[in-house]
Enzyme design. Structure first.
Site, PDB file in Angstrom:
ATOM      1  N   ASP A  33     -34.205  16.625 -14.203  1.00 27.81           N
ATOM      2  CA  ASP A  33     -35.564  16.278 -13.505  1.00 27.81           C
ATOM      3  C   ASP A  33     -36.795  16.432 -14.751  1.00 27.81           C
ATOM      4  O   ASP A  33     -36.590  17.465 -15.682  1.00 27.81           O
ATOM      5  CB  ASP A  33     -35.924  17.614 -12.609  1.00 27.81           C
ATOM      6  CG  ASP A  33     -37.039  17.629 -11.588  1.00 27.81           C
ATOM      7  OD1 ASP A  33     -38.282  17.375 -12.136  1.00 27.81           O
ATOM      8  OD2 ASP A  33     -36.657  17.237 -10.428  1.00 27.81           O
ATOM      9  N   ASN A  88     -34.403  17.902   0.705  1.00 27.34           N
ATOM     10  CA  ASN A  88     -35.789  18.072   1.495  1.00 27.34           C
ATOM     11  C   ASN A  88     -35.886  16.644   2.464  1.00 27.34           C
ATOM     12  O   ASN A  88     -35.535  15.688   2.085  1.00 27.34           O
ATOM     13  CB  ASN A  88     -36.985  18.071   0.442  1.00 27.34           C
ATOM     14  CG  ASN A  88     -37.024  19.320  -0.329  1.00 27.34           C
ATOM     15  OD1 ASN A  88     -36.555  20.436   0.284  1.00 27.34           O
ATOM     16  ND2 ASN A  88     -37.049  19.185  -1.471  1.00 27.34           N
ATOM     17  N   HIS A 101     -32.789  12.454  -2.267  1.00 28.57           N
ATOM     18  CA  HIS A 101     -32.104  13.003  -3.474  1.00 28.57           C
ATOM     19  C   HIS A 101     -31.762  14.462  -3.382  1.00 28.57           C
ATOM     20  O   HIS A 101     -32.348  15.306  -2.802  1.00 28.57           O
ATOM     21  CB  HIS A 101     -33.235  12.756  -4.606  1.00 28.57           C
ATOM     22  CG  HIS A 101     -34.609  13.368  -4.340  1.00 28.57           C
ATOM     23  ND1 HIS A 101     -35.703  12.843  -3.486  1.00 28.57           N
ATOM     24  CD2 HIS A 101     -35.354  14.609  -4.569  1.00 28.57           C
ATOM     25  CE1 HIS A 101     -36.643  13.739  -3.316  1.00 28.57           C
ATOM     26  NE2 HIS A 101     -36.524  14.511  -4.194  1.00 28.57           N
TER      27      HIS A 101
END
Length: 115
Positions: A33, A88, A101
């Site tokens: 990330d 999420n 993801h």
């Protein structure tokens, strides 16, 4: 929501945008990330576009995704100490990129509550 042809993660999966990949197979790509929330913060994406988990019409892909999470965690040495996996869904769930993801977070003790 983002159309597949305008999707950042679809471009990453197609390798038109370079990332620091840590795992890849025929269906999934895992990469670091750019805004890490832990010492280790990896995003695992399916190469096929699904806007949210609710759009995943191939139910078996969830199991294959968790196998890819396991393989990524092992590769990064997170399997013994532990890690957190977050998925999420939509705005109230905290989803900001509309391509499914999984966040794989590790390298430190994770506080509770997570939300």
């Amino acid at each position: 929501m983002t159309a597949a042809n305008d999707c950042l993660f679809c471009k990453i999966a197609a390798r038109t945008i370079a990332v620091d990949a840590v795992f890849e197979d025929d269906e999934f790509l895992a990469f670091r990330d750019l805004n890490p929330q832990a010492p280790v913060h990896i995003l695992l994406i399916p190469k096929r576009h699904y806007a949210t988990v609710m759009d995943m019409d191939d139910r078996a892909i969830m199991g294959r995704a968790l196998e890819a999470v396991q393989q990524t965690a092992i590769k990064l040495g997170l399997d013994e100490e532990g890690f957190r996996t977050v998925l999420n869904c939509r705005d109230n769930g905290g989803q900001t990129v509309y391509h499914v993801h999984f966040h794989i977070l590790g390298g430190r003790f994770m506080q509770r509550p997570p939300g």
